[in-house]
Each structure stands twice: as C-alpha cells, then as structure tokens.
Enzyme design. Structure first.
Site: not given
Ligand code: IVH
Length: 616
Positions: A70-71, A114, A168, A208, A349, A461, A466
C-alpha cells in the site's frame, strides 16, 4: 466538457493518470488545465501529507498502519503525479529518515544511499538495457541477493575494533545505537585477520539488522499468550527493538545482522567486488548475506530473482524483494549514483499477495487476560497458497478508522506480514445493506461492562471470572507454551468446564477417572492417557507453571526470570511488590503482586501444591 475527479482512491488515481497522459501528449485541454492543476495539487498535497505521516510512524516509532505494498502504491502515485506537473523539477528524493531524537546522532563518513525499486520483468529488462548501453558492454557479472527486510545499519571498525553502529538516518547522519548493537551475539567486536590480509585502519560495513522467522514466532507466541496484540511485521519489530532505550531490553530479543556492502575503507585496499567483500567478511567471522547467486546475463538475473522469490518462505529470515548489483567495484564507480540511489544496483520488490472477498461478520475474541480483539470473518479466499477465512481487525478504533462494514467487499493482503491483514474496503461496491459494526459495551461472554484504559486502544473485560477468559486461561495452562498437558483440546476443556469439573488449573490434578468417563467422547483409553499426562506434568519446570497462571504482563521470558529468582511457587507468591520491582520494574511487580493478593489465586496455588505438583 465537464470533468470531475472520482473520490475513490483507485478510480481517482486512474483518472489523474489519464489526465496527466493527455497533458503530456499535448491534448488540447483549454478550460481544463486550471481545474486539473488544482485537483492534482490537492491530491499531491494529500499524498505528501499521508506519506509523511507513514514515514514518521515507520521511521520514528517503528510502526506501520499499512502494508508495504500500500505504501509503495502511494509513493508511485505521488511520483507519477509529481512528474506530470507543469514545470516539474525533480524533488529531493530523500532516503527517508529514521532518526528518533532519542539517540545521539553521528555523521556517516560515506553517505548511506537507498535503492531504486522495480516491480516487473520489463522494468528489469529496461534497467539492464540502460546499464549495458551506458557501460558499452554485456560481459558483466551480477550478484543477486535476498533483500533483507529490517533496518539498515553502518558498523564502524577502527583498527579492527567495533567502535560504532549507526542507523541510516537521513543518509547523512543517523542514530548512534552502538550500545544496542553490542547485544547482538553473532557480531564479533574484534576482527580477526587469519587470512593474512591487512585489517583496515577504518572501515564502514553496511548491512541490515533483522529478526529471523524463529525469533519472530517466539515473540509473537509469547505476546498472544499474554493477550497482547502480536506484531504484524518482523521489520517493525526489529526497528522498534533496535531503538529501545535500555540495552538490557534489546538483549531480550534476538536481533540478527547480515552485511551486504561497505562505505569508507581506509588503510588497506578496498574490495574489488561484492564477492571479494563477502569473502573478507567471512574471514573476519562476520555474518554476511546468504542465499546470493551470480548471474551473467539479463535472463540469468531474472531467473535468479524468481528462484529467490520461490525460496522466500524457507530462507528463515524475512525478505521483501531481491537486490541485483554489479559485482565489480570499478564498474560500479563508472555507473555512479544520484542523491538517492546508486545506478549500479536495483531492488526488485515482491508484489503483495492480495485478494478481494466479502466480509460476513465481525466477531470478538476474548483473550485470557480479558482483551477483546475484533476478528474479520470473510468468505474463504486463497492467499499465498492457503485458504483463509479470518484476519484480525486489531481493535475497535481500527474498524472505525477504516470504516469497515459487515457485507463490504474487503481487500485482504499478505506481504512481508505473516499474518493476513485487511488492507482496504471497496467503497464503490458497498451494498446498500452493509451494516456498521457496533462494538458492544458489555462482554459477550459474561455481560460485564467493558473498560478501556485511557491511551490504550485495547478494550477489556475486567471480570476475572468471565467464562470465556477462564476457558482461554485453562487452554493456555495445558498448552505447550506452559505446563504442556497433552490431549486437552479446547472442546474437551469446554466440556469439562460445562460439567463443572475444571474451573482453575489445580482442578486438572483433582480429575478422577469416573468423572472423565462421564464426558461425551472420552472412553477408557483416552481417560487413562489424560490422567497419565496430568501426572507427568506435575514435574514440569517451574517457569511453565508461572507462565501457565496467566499473570498479566508475565510472558515466558519473565516467567523464566521469576523462576530463576524465586525457585518455588510459594516463595514467589509471598514476594512483595517492592522486592519484585527491583528486578522486574514497577509495572510487572504491581501486576504480579496484585495477582497473588487475590484470594482465589492464593487458593489455587495452595491447591496445586496440595495436589502434589512439584515444579522443577
Ligand atoms: S545493497 C547503496 N543489499 O534495502 C545501497 N541492500 O531499499 C546498497 N537491503 O538501504 C544497498 N538487503 O537497507 C543491499 N542484500 C542487500 C540488501 C539491502 C536489504 C536494504 C538496505 C537498503 C535498502 C534499499
């Protein structure tokens, strides 16, 4: 020509999209532009505010009221409309902002970006075409990795020692959560260089922080057992946990980390590729990403994406997509980046699994601590390979906020969420006889007036006697989360309750053979088995009994700590609130001492002990 903009979300988006396309191909819309612009502006402002609110909820409070899908839809609508604006200038495509104001902030030596997102095969092909054209070659190597669904983190090691962990934030600076990250057991504080390569003087490792499937299930089982609402999303849970003020509380939940990249790298040669980087990470005994694949052509990448998507459920950790990156660091540099994302990587995604069905009824589930949870009961619908008929509606406010009525066509979604959620109502299809749900003011089970604590969405409740709560408490007592007495399903417990044979946990230990044989469906064999199970359970571990008592705010973890400290039920029952507060905090202490102060609970403990229960 009169044009009016539909009010309904999707129809409105389509209308605006069509209008923007007409504008961009130069249709003559004299007389309309002004109206169009104002409609677009209204919608843009509406979207901007909505997105900002969700960003704030998500990044600052670790919560989310809508699904990722949704976002993403809101974001995409926003971007499409924004680009169609006359005189459109690319706005600051920020990476979001997770700074909470509750931690000192720290400036990253190298910015944390990102990733651009794609959703379809053709978007992948377009990305590939652009990349190969720009580099003028097709002999490229890609790494295709699971996109971990958690919170991005940057770890700084100086002279091989972990000195800092920063989220971040806004990409430039983030929250310094070092104390909390130090609680992660799998993360070495020192880099050991047994591969002979020099340890950099200063290095920023990016990765992550997430909660794996087993830990997510454990935490939710515990919450459900204490009548608290389970977490819908492991990402929110990881983000919320990492931002706890007290590291001791962070340590109660098992956070995990996977490293997938680097920022600054000084005092030693930086890795020449992702594969080399991951080899180095492994040599340092740090956790790197797992499940990655190497691909050399556009087709290979696409099939690797599909493979990871198929593996999603069995990976053991939450992912919301797949990241495709150029492996070679030199080609990465050639491709460069913008303010928001690199041009050498992209995130595919997953689409949410969604279905539309009809809401038949809203029922109320009464938890063992008295919390009433509204549940959507809908016509069976298939979602992600399973047929589902129910989803939680969380609480009373949620039904009002979403204006959900019985008879409505509702959208049900399952994305990163393990639990399906009702994500929307198709207002245009609302039947005239759709009924507003009236939340009762009395308990459907015992008629006691319901109470709402101020500031809490939960309605309870308050009646400890209950019948519905009693049944839930007994079911919990025998469950494998607690004392684990096999064979007592909810139908058996219901029958025993109705026959007046079991009212409280101690009654299980007073059951006689003849009594069991008097229950419909229980024969000789079953009766013997049940009695043997009851007997066996007398020696269960102490924490299981403590947990089994359904003391508000005491989940399995707290029960284990109480057991360790007090060693037997009688001592625990006598522990004063003050003493409890020292180790368990004021709120748990108040709840525990209030529980043991009640005569019926005291009687139950005495009866349990008298029945020969000897917790280990
Ligand atoms: S590479 C320059 N690899 O997804 C950024 N990111 O939506 C390079 N993420 O900010 C990121 N798994 O927090 C990379 N295997 C992965 C990842 C990953 C999760 C996250 C990460 C990034 C976000 C982007």
């Amino acid at each position: 020509m009169k044009l009016s903009c539909p009010r309904n979300g999707r129809a409105r988006a389509v209308f605006l999209l069509l209008l923007s396309m007409m504008l961009s191909v130069g249709w003559d819309l004299r007389g309309i532009p002004q109206r169009f612009e104002s409609v677009t502006n209204d919608r843009l402002n509406e979207l901007r505010a909505e997105i900002a609110r969700y960003d704030d909820l998500y990044f600052r409070q670790g919560k989310s009221e809508i699904t990722d899908a949704e976002y993403d839809r809101l974001k995409r609508e926003f971007q499409t409309l924004e680009q169609a604006q006359p005189g459109f200038v690319q706005s600051d495509q920020s990476v979001g902002d997770d700074r909470s104001g509750r931690f000192p902030t720290y400036v990253h030596r190298e910015r944390m970006l990102s990733l651009d997102k794609i959703y379809t095969e053709s978007e992948w092909r377009a990305f590939y075409a652009k990349l190969t054209t720009q580099l003028g070659r097709t002999d490229l190597v890609f790494v295709v990795e699971p996109k971990y669904d958690g919170l991005a983190i940057s770890l700084t090691y100086e002279q091989g020692r972990l000195v800092r962990a920063v989220t971040r934030g806004n990409g430039v600076e983030g929250d310094d959560v070092t104390v909390n990250v130090r609680t992660i057991r799998d993360l070495p504080r020192e880099l050991r260089a047994d591969d002979g390569r020099p340890i950099p003087r200063f290095v920023e490792l990016r990765g992550e922080i997430y909660i794996d499937d087993v830990e997510f299930a454990r935490i939710n089982a515990e919450r459900e057992a204490t009548g608290e609402e389970p977490f819908a999303h492991p990402r929110n849970l990881a983000a919320g946990t990492l931002k706890f003020a007290d590291p001791a509380e962070v340590a109660q939940r098992r956070l995990s980390i996977a490293l997938y990249g680097w920022g600054a790298w000084e005092g030693a040669p930086a890795p020449q590729s992702e594969v080399v980087f991951l080899g180095q990470v492994h040599a340092w005994r740090l956790p790197g990403v797992t499940g990655l694949r190497i691909a050399r052509t556009s087709d290979e990448v696409w099939s690797a994406i599909k493979t990871i998507e198929r593996e999603r459920a069995s990976l053991g950790f939450p992912i919301d997509g797949v990241v495709v990156k150029l492996d070679d660091a030199a080609w990465r540099t050639r491709m460069g980046a913008n303010d928001h994302a690199p041009h050498w990587a992209v995130a595919y995604k997953f689409e949410a699994q969604r279905a539309v069905t009809r809401l038949r009824a809203i029922t109320l589930q009464i938890g063992r601590t008295g919390v009433l949870t509204p549940v959507a009961e809908f016509e069976p619908v298939e979602l992600g390979g399973a047929v589902i008929t129910r989803a939680t509606l969380h609480n009373r406010d949620e039904i009002v906020r979403r204006d959900i009525r019985v008879g409505d066509f509702i959208e049900v979604e399952k994305a990163g969420e393990i639990i399906p959620a009702v994500t929307g109502v198709q207002l245009a299809r609302r039947p005239p006889d759709a009924k507003t749900f009236v939340f009762p003011d009395r308990c459907p089970s015992c008629e006691t007036a319901l109470v709402a604590k101020s500031g809490e969405a939960a309605i309870r409740c308050p009646n400890a006697h209950c019948p519905a709560q009693r049944q839930r408490r007994l079911e919990h007592f025998v469950s494998d989360q607690a004392v684990n007495i096999n064979g007592f399903g909810s139908a058996t417990i219901d029958a025993l309750l109705k026959a007046g044979l079991v009212q409280s946990p101690a009654d299980f230990y007073r059951l006689r053979r003849e009594e069991l044989l008097g229950i419909d469906g229980i024969g000789e064999k079953t009766a013997n088995r049940l009695l043997a199970e009851v007997e066996r359970s007398k020696h269960a571990e102490l924490w299981r009994f403590i947990h089994g008592l359904s003391i508000p705010q005491v989940g399995a973890t707290t029960a284990k700590e109480l057991a360790k400290k007090y060693r037997d039920l009688a001592t625990l029952a006598r522990a004063g609130e003050k003493a409890l507060a020292v180790s368990f905090g004021p709120s748990v202490a108040a709840s525990v001492s209030e529980f043991f102060a009640r005569p019926e609970n005291q009687a139950d403990i005495t009866a349990l002990l008298a029945a020969g229960v000897q917790p280990q």
